[in-house]
Design an enzyme around this catalytic site. Structure first.
Site, PDB file in Angstrom:
ATOM      1  N   LYS A   1      -7.789   1.730  -3.411  1.00 10.95           N
ATOM      2  CA  LYS A   1      -7.489   1.068  -2.133  1.00 10.95           C
ATOM      3  C   LYS A   1      -7.610   2.043  -0.962  1.00 10.95           C
ATOM      4  O   LYS A   1      -8.209   1.723   0.082  1.00 10.95           O
ATOM      5  CB  LYS A   1      -6.074   0.488  -2.178  1.00 10.95           C
ATOM      6  CG  LYS A   1      -5.471   0.055  -0.830  1.00 10.95           C
ATOM      7  CD  LYS A   1      -6.213  -1.117  -0.213  1.00 10.95           C
ATOM      8  CE  LYS A   1      -5.591  -1.517   1.130  1.00 10.95           C
ATOM      9  NZ  LYS A   1      -4.382  -2.336   0.977  1.00 10.95           N
TER      10      LYS A   1
ATOM     11  N   THR B   1       0.832  -1.200   0.000  1.00 12.74           N
ATOM     12  CA  THR B   1       0.000   0.000   0.000  1.00 12.74           C
ATOM     13  C   THR B   1       0.868   1.252   0.000  1.00 12.74           C
ATOM     14  O   THR B   1       1.682   1.461   0.897  1.00 12.74           O
ATOM     15  CB  THR B   1      -0.930   0.023   1.223  1.00 12.74           C
ATOM     16  OG1 THR B   1      -1.743  -1.160   1.213  1.00 12.74           O
ATOM     17  CG2 THR B   1      -1.847   1.247   1.184  1.00 12.74           C
TER      18      THR B   1
END
Length: 277
Positions: free
Chosen positions: A177, A101
């Site tokens: 995300k 991420t």
């Protein structure tokens, strides 16, 4: 298993943490040959089609598909750009998928820095859990890639994810995300507050969570209420690693969302989740 007469797909995977190990298991059980690297010798993943290597270079040399599931940006940069890393040692025109991420800006910067060296394709493929087990292929991938790169990546991603979304060009996968996690943490914060209030007013915790999860106030956070949530509600807090991950992802969402200097109200309020964790 691979079709008879056809060689197994060779996939290198870097990072055997919580998600990486489960992805590795899914791929290995599906017939791919997984060449794994993780600097921690304490991490154990035993599968028939999985081989552990002692260096990034040795794993990189074995595959043309490379899945990066490292924890930190510094680890990603080392994997991509060091002399013993993926860039110089993977076969020409390899696919490199970033599962770590990161903010969209960082992903685009990595893509620019990579340039056209060795002809590798770099895409972002952000991870998100679904209802089932990751090792069984229950996983969302939000992919940022050009059309050509996505066409190459899709057959690979279909091996370990049952919800593959082409979000747009490079960086778009991480945008989705972080928006997803913004909502997840906002829902979790609201759910914990509601559950604590209901319990304080005398409603049985099991009745309360089942009722909320089956009605209009439901969310993924409520439907997957866990021992971790119970610990937070009852004042015991969360493990440091969970709190640190939450803080990191909320921080990235804030950085992404506050492009004009203003942080959306719901995101501001969600940071209070860290106080109860």
């Amino acid at each position: 298993m691979p079709e008879e007469g056809r060689p197994a797909m060779e996939i290198a995977l870097y990072g055997l943490g919580e998600m990486g190990s489960e992805i590795a298991r899914c791929l290995a059980r599906g017939g791919a040959r997984v060449h794994a690297y993780d600097p921690s010798e304490s991490v154990e993943v035993e599968e028939q089609n999985l081989v552990r290597w002692g260096s990034v270079r040795h794993a990189a040399e074995k595959a043309s598909v490379h899945l990066v599931v490292a924890k930190h940006l510094s680890d990603v940069e080392s994997l991509l750009f060091s002399a013993d890393g993926i860039g110089p040692n993977a076969s020409q025109k390899s696919l490199i998928a970033l599962h770590t991420t990161l903010t969209p800006e960082v992903v685009r910067d990595l893509h620019t820095r990579r340039g056209d060296t060795h002809g590798h394709m770099l895409v972002d493929a952000a991870l998100s859990r679904r209802g089932g087990a990751v090792r069984e292929g229950s996983l969302s991938l939000f992919v940022g890639a050009g059309d050509e790169a996505f066409a190459v990546a899709r057959p690979v991603f279909d091996r370990y994810a049952d919800n593959v979304v082409h979000a747009g060009d490079v960086g778009a996968g991480m945008t989705v995300k972080l928006c997803n996690n913004w909502l997840l943490y906002a829902n979790r914060h609201s759910a914990l507050q509601a559950i604590r209030t209901g319990r304080q007013l005398g409603v049985d915790p099991a009745v309360l969570t089942d009722a909320l999860a089956s009605s209009t106030g439901s969310s993924w956070a409520l439907s997957h209420y866990s021992d971790l949530d119970e610990a937070i509600v009852t004042g015991r807090g969360a493990p440091a690693v969970i709190r640190d991950r939450t803080a990191s992802e909320l921080g990235m969402a804030k950085q992404m969302a506050a492009r004009d200097g203003v942080v959306p109200t719901s995101l501001q309020e969600t940071f209070a989740l860290l106080d109860v964790m």
